[in-house]
Scaffold this active site. Structure first.
Site, PDB file in Angstrom:
ATOM      1  CG  HIS A 250      56.378  62.274-107.869  1.00 10.10           C
ATOM      2  ND1 HIS A 250      57.501  62.547-108.619  1.00 10.10           N
ATOM      3  CD2 HIS A 250      56.583  61.064-107.307  1.00 10.10           C
ATOM      4  CE1 HIS A 250      58.358  61.548-108.512  1.00 10.10           C
ATOM      5  NE2 HIS A 250      57.822  60.621-107.732  1.00 10.10           N
TER       6      HIS A 250
ATOM      7  CB  CYS B 150      56.363  57.557-107.531  1.00  5.58           C
ATOM      8  SG  CYS B 150      56.503  57.692-105.742  1.00  5.58           S
TER       9      CYS B 150
END
Length: 176
Positions: free
Chosen positions: A128, A140
């Site tokens: 992301h 992430c």
């Protein structure tokens, strides 16, 4: 490894002979991922989905799915929908896919602990947008918006994401 693999290096993600700066989990890499450890799991993962905010950008690829107000990702290890897309209302712990900030305007999902999630082994390992360069994530891998958009336009479902045990180099990448 091929040029069609996303490969984490101490300097960023390498894909198609390009090097894209990125951020990883604020606690570096781990071979023993657990929910909430803020570390990025080592291993070979695959891209499973592409989500985008249609109210904030054009569809980046034909296989992209719109993120709506009811889209969630369950992060409750004791729930049957753990580490899966789900819809509101959901009483269990979850992340909203449609956020006020731009971090999830474009999201690539991975097969970390999916499709048969082991409770507590970690959820929502996404690619992301970053908050700012080198700002560590919850596990992430995050990128500048323009780099993430380029990836979304060039990746396909099943693209391999290779996170080797780079230890010091990758940990330093998250802390810089």
């Amino acid at each position: 490894m091929t040029r069609e693999d996303l490969v984490l290096t101490p300097r960023g993600i390498r894909f198609r002979n390009r090097l894209l700066p990125c951020s990883i989990g604020r606690n570096g890499l781990t071979a023993r991922k657990v929910e909430g450890d803020s570390a990025t799991p080592i291993g070979i993962h695959r891209i499973t989905g592409l989500w985008y905010r249609a109210d904030r950008m054009a569809r980046p690829a034909h296989w992209a799915r719109k993120i709506g107000p009811q889209d969630l990702w369950c992060d409750s290890p004791d729930h049957p929908l753990y580490n899966r897309h789900c819809r509101a209302p959901l009483a269990a712990s979850h992340e909203r896919m449609r956020r006020a900030d731009p971090l999830y305007d474009l999201v690539l999902t991975t097969d970390w602990n999916w499709p048969d999630a082991v409770p507590g082994r970690g959820s929502a390992i996404f690619l992301h947008q970053w908050r700012r360069p080198r700002f560590g994530t919850e596990g992430c891998i995050a990128f500048a918006r323009q780099d993430l958009l380029w990836l979304a336009r060039n990746l396909r479902p099943g693209t391999r994401l290779i996170v080797p045990p780079l230890a010091m180099g990758a940990a330093a990448m998250a802390a810089t």
